[in-house]
Structure formats: C-alpha cells, structure tokens
Design an enzyme around this catalytic site. Structure first.
Site, PDB file in Angstrom:
ATOM      1  N   THR A 192       3.993  -0.338  10.470  1.00  0.00           N
ATOM      2  CA  THR A 192       3.205  -1.562  10.475  1.00  0.00           C
ATOM      3  C   THR A 192       4.109  -2.636  11.054  1.00  0.00           C
ATOM      4  O   THR A 192       5.328  -2.526  10.958  1.00  0.00           O
ATOM      5  CB  THR A 192       2.794  -1.969   9.045  1.00  0.00           C
ATOM      6  N   THR A 243       4.790  -3.584   4.495  1.00  0.00           N
ATOM      7  CA  THR A 243       4.808  -2.356   5.276  1.00  0.00           C
ATOM      8  C   THR A 243       5.154  -1.199   4.356  1.00  0.00           C
ATOM      9  O   THR A 243       6.073  -1.294   3.544  1.00  0.00           O
ATOM     10  CB  THR A 243       5.827  -2.419   6.427  1.00  0.00           C
ATOM     11  N   GLY A 244       4.402  -0.102   4.464  1.00  0.00           N
ATOM     12  CA  GLY A 244       4.722   1.049   3.623  1.00  0.00           C
ATOM     13  C   GLY A 244       3.536   1.966   3.441  1.00  0.00           C
ATOM     14  O   GLY A 244       2.632   2.008   4.276  1.00  0.00           O
ATOM     15  N   GLY A 246       0.293   2.742   2.608  1.00  0.00           N
ATOM     16  CA  GLY A 246      -0.813   1.812   2.482  1.00  0.00           C
ATOM     17  C   GLY A 246      -1.637   1.974   1.230  1.00  0.00           C
ATOM     18  O   GLY A 246      -2.023   0.984   0.583  1.00  0.00           O
TER      19      GLY A 246
END
Length: 325
Positions: A192, A243-244, A246
C-alpha cells in the site's frame, strides 16, 4: 521498537509517507530506486506545503507520485488479481472538515487517489467499479487501458505465487518463507502507499492507495479505502495512513483507534501508535504499520514488521527516507 522518525518535535508543516511494510530483506534488491521514488513523492508534497498549500493537496500529490512509481503496489505496477487483472483502491480524508472520499475496484483510473479526492466533493464517500469509472470520466480524470498498470515484474510475481499456493498474498509478505524455511527476496512486501501531512494552518490530511494482494479474489476490498481502518484525519488529534494485512486493519479499526486514544484516553501520538500496532493489531494476526502526524506536526512511523518503505520532511528538517528498522 521500530517507531519514531527523528522529527518528534512540533513543526510548522510536516509530511510523512510510506510505500508499504513487511518482510523486507536487506540486500535482496537494489535499494536506490526505492529511495529515489520516495524522495520524489516527498518533494511533490513538500513543495506544496512550503508554498503555503493545504495538507490535503500535499498528500494527494505525494500519493500520486507513489502511484506513478512501479516499485510500489499502487497505480502503475499494481499487483495482479487471481484473474490476472488489476483492481485498485484509494482514499483521502480532510482533517479540517472530516470530509472523505474513496474508490474501490477501479481498473482504468490512472491515479485512483485523484478520483478519491473528486469523490470527496460529490456527496458520496465511496464509489466502486464501473460507477466510479463513469464518475472519473464525468470529472475529466485520466483513464487508461487496463494494461497500463501491468509490469513484467508483477506478472512474474503472480506466477511465482501461483506455483506455490492458491491463496492471495500480500505484496511485501508474499510467501515470506519458502518450503525450506529460507527467507525469500524483496518480491514479498505489504503493498500500500500512503501519506499524512500537517500544513501551516494547522490542518491535517491523510491519503492511501493500493493494488491489493497478489492473486486476490476478484472483488476483494481491504482497509485502504475504508475511513477509520486504512486512513483517518482529524484536526483535533492526528492523521493516519496504514499499510499491512488489510483484513486485520479493518477488524481493528486501526486508524480510528489511534485517533480515539489521543482524543479520549489522553495518550500522545507515540503511545497510541505503539499500543495499536504492537498490542492490538497482533490480537487479530495483523502485520504492518502506520505513518502518523499529530496536530502539532510531530511524526511517528511505527511498524511491527521487519521494515517499511518510508520518508518524512518538516519545515525544520530535511527530507529523509528509510527502509529497514
């Protein structure tokens, strides 16, 4: 703990951004293009802030630059779905008004974050698929052929994943270990991009954009276009871009949780980010991180993975970029 950028001081304006977090292995790829792309994105946002522009304009400009960089999983160079197509998500939020806009599952919008910005003023918060693309056409936002987003590296990544699993995998963590248990290379990363900013007027904004997961089910939507999960901005507290994994960030309402800790629990930005990323997120098997800025311009960059592509600049400090802890 991997956390604070060396700018944890008040600033006239501040900008922080990320290009994804995950199992990033030192020496597994040429780092120079990543640093260069992060620097270009920082320059795009900083020029706006230094000239007295708004935080919202700055984060959209920074994320647009990251969408145009093939090193990151957003816009040009986005990952492939299970059908070997691209489905892109993006969002923006203005901390001064709490206005937000997002798009999900678009396939022909060159810069989804710009469409998300347009949605913000449309009376809607989220538009998806063909309806979002029709709105883009009405607004004069650039549309491209779906093949624009494809790169040979991403196609190879899809083939690499398909040869080993039927599952969808995150860009920075795609099969982080092979069958022998040996770490894989930089092909695995949580993909992301995002940015947060504080402008000279004390206003905050956040934006994010993503291509999702390699080999993902068509129609899957993660946290990036969801206000309160992947992004959040409120002038009374902070701006967050995540970010990660989701699904975990959705379940934990990560971005809003950080805001709520500042507003209702009296925590500072560092305390709130640390608590959410290291205490709450692992409870739902979440991996990743956030970039964050508070109402005084203090920056935090917190991640529970081995690395996060990131950059930051303030009115008082020069632009810097980093990858590892």
């Amino acid at each position: 703990m991997p956390s604070t950028a060396p700018t944890n001081q008040p600033a006239d304006f501040s900008l922080a951004l990320h290009g994804g977090a995950g199992t990033i292995l030192a020496g597994s790829a040429d780092e120079a293009p990543y640093h260069a792309a992060l620097q270009l994105a920082l320059d795009a946002g900083r020029l706006i802030l230094a000239a007295g522009g708004t935080a919202l304009d700055a984060v959209v400009a920074a994320v647009t630059a990251l969408e145009d960089a093939p090193q990151f999983n957003a816009g040009f160079g986005a990952v492939f779905t299970a059908d070997a197509t691209h489905e892109l998500d993006a969002s923006v939020m203005d901390g001064s008004t709490l206005a937000a806009g997002a798009v999900a599952g678009v396939q022909r919008v060159r810069n989804p974050v710009q469409l998300a910005r347009a949605v913000m003023g449309s009376g809607s918060v989220i538009l998806s698929g063909a309806g979002a693309e029709r709105f883009a056409h009405e607004q004069g936002i650039a549309l491209v052929e779906p093949s624009y987003f494809s790169t040979s590296a991403r196609r190879e990544q899809l083939q690499f994943v398909r040869a080993r699993t039927n599952a969808a995998v995150l860009d920075h963590n795609a099969l982080a270990r092979d069958l022998s248990g040996a770490p894989l290379d930089e092909r695995s990363k949580l993909g992301t991009v995002g940015a947060v900013a504080r402008d000279r007027y004390g206003h905050l904004a956040a934006a994010g954009s993503t291509g999702g997961m390699t080999n993902k089910r068509v129609g899957r939507i993660g946290d990036t276009p969801i206000v309160g999960a992947g992004v959040y901005a409120n002038d009374t507290t902070c701006a967050i871009a995540a970010t990660g994994t989701g699904e975990a960030f959705l379940r934990a309402c990560v971005a809003h949780d950080i805001h709520a800790r500042l507003r209702y629990a009296g925590q500072n930005l560092e305390e709130a980010c640390q608590a959410v990323i290291f205490d709450e997120l692992p409870k739902v098997d979440g991996v990743g991180g956030v970039v964050a800025v508070d109402r005084d311009g203090r920056i935090q960059m917190v991640f529970n993975s081995s690395g996060m592509y990131r950059g930051w600049v303030t009115s008082a400090t020069p632009a810097q970029t980093a990858i590892y802890r």
